[in-house]
Design an enzyme around this catalytic site. Structure first.
Site, PDB file in Angstrom:
ATOM      1  N   GLU A 167      -1.627  -0.360   8.275  1.00  0.00           N
ATOM      2  CA  GLU A 167      -2.529  -1.300   8.938  1.00  0.00           C
ATOM      3  C   GLU A 167      -1.769  -2.138   9.959  1.00  0.00           C
ATOM      4  OE1 GLU A 167      -4.034  -4.195   6.087  1.00  0.00           O
ATOM      5  OE2 GLU A 167      -2.200  -4.007   4.931  1.00  0.00           O
ATOM      6  N   HIS A 192       0.845  -1.196   0.000  1.00  0.00           N
ATOM      7  CA  HIS A 192       0.000   0.000   0.000  1.00  0.00           C
ATOM      8  C   HIS A 192       0.879   1.245   0.000  1.00  0.00           C
ATOM      9  CE1 HIS A 192      -3.195  -2.770   0.982  1.00  0.00           C
ATOM     10  NE2 HIS A 192      -2.627  -3.076   2.133  1.00  0.00           N
ATOM     11  N   ARG A 241      -1.094  -4.810  -6.282  1.00  0.00           N
ATOM     12  CA  ARG A 241      -0.792  -6.242  -6.331  1.00  0.00           C
ATOM     13  C   ARG A 241       0.532  -6.434  -7.067  1.00  0.00           C
ATOM     14  NH1 ARG A 241      -5.147  -7.857  -8.899  1.00  0.00           N
ATOM     15  NH2 ARG A 241      -6.401  -7.938  -7.014  1.00  0.00           N
TER      16      ARG A 241
END
Length: 227
Positions: free
Chosen positions: A23, A6, A101
């Site tokens: 996260e 990310h 990805r």
């Protein structure tokens, strides 16, 4: 999970027009010998990173970390990562849908075609230096009567705690943030401002900001998150 990364806020706002993502993962449970990928296992260049994506050798330079129940993984934006098989996690994240990805193990989608990769963007944002961590809670443990609490992770976007209760305790929810309780063991009665909820393992309870004192009774364990 696919191997992914990310971006941070600066890159994501400039390129995607939304925020990036930091996260954390808390390992709720796992099968024996389960592992996940967390960053790289040695320093690599952007050129090597791209070459290994193209020739299917990327996994050779990723850090494969064995997981155990209760481990904590803080995944700062730019950290290459992927959850392996046999792992149940609780994920607390910055509110963003931007994911690049990098590698998808040669899988195809429902249409029979490989899923889209975002290689150039991943090269732009990935941290290609190893990240050291003991994968344990970051904060001190505090005892408050019947309740033991430890801070799991803290950053500018969220702070999370793990609490174990045998009896009764009070949680104060101020006007700076809502509170989120995820019950991970046992059952509890949660009371606030005339409302009583019965919560069991797996239940998630959202508490409005400025709710004040929240009374919790039971033999249980939960993860508490706030902005």
């Amino acid at each position: 999970l696919s191997i992914q990364v990310h971006p941070d806020n600066e890159y994501a706002l400039r390129v995607e027009h939304e925020y990036g993502k930091t996260e954390m993962w808390y390992i709720l449970d796992c099968e024996p010998d389960s592992f996940l990928y967390f960053g790289v296992n040695k320093e690599i260049t952007k050129e090597e990173f791209e070459r290994r994506i193209q020739d299917n050798t990327l996994l050779d330079v990723l850090k494969a970390v064995p997981v155990h129940k209760g481990d904590v993984f803080f995944i700062k934006s730019g950290t290459i990562h992927a959850i392996g098989a046999g792992i149940q996690i609780c994920e607390i994240q910055q509110n963003s849908n931007t994911t690049y990805r990098v590698y998808d193990f040669g899988r195809v989608g429902k249409d029979g075609k490989p899923r889209e990769l975002h290689i150039q963007k991943a090269i732009d944002v990935s941290n290609l230096s190893p990240i050291e961590s003991d994968f344990k809670p970051c904060g001190p443990e505090e005892k408050n009567g019947d309740c033991d609490t430890v801070r799991l992770a803290s950053c500018e976007y969220f702070t999370t705690y793990e609490s174990t209760l045998n009896g009764t305790t009070t949680l104060h929810v101020d006007d700076e943030s809502f509170g989120s309780i995820l019950l991970i063991e046992g059952s509890a009665t949660i009371e606030n401002d005339g409302t009583t909820l019965e919560a069991n393992k797996g239940d998630s309870v959202f508490i409005d900001a400025n709710s004040g004192d929240v009374k919790i009774t039971g033999n249980c364990q939960w993860i508490y998150s706030r902005v």
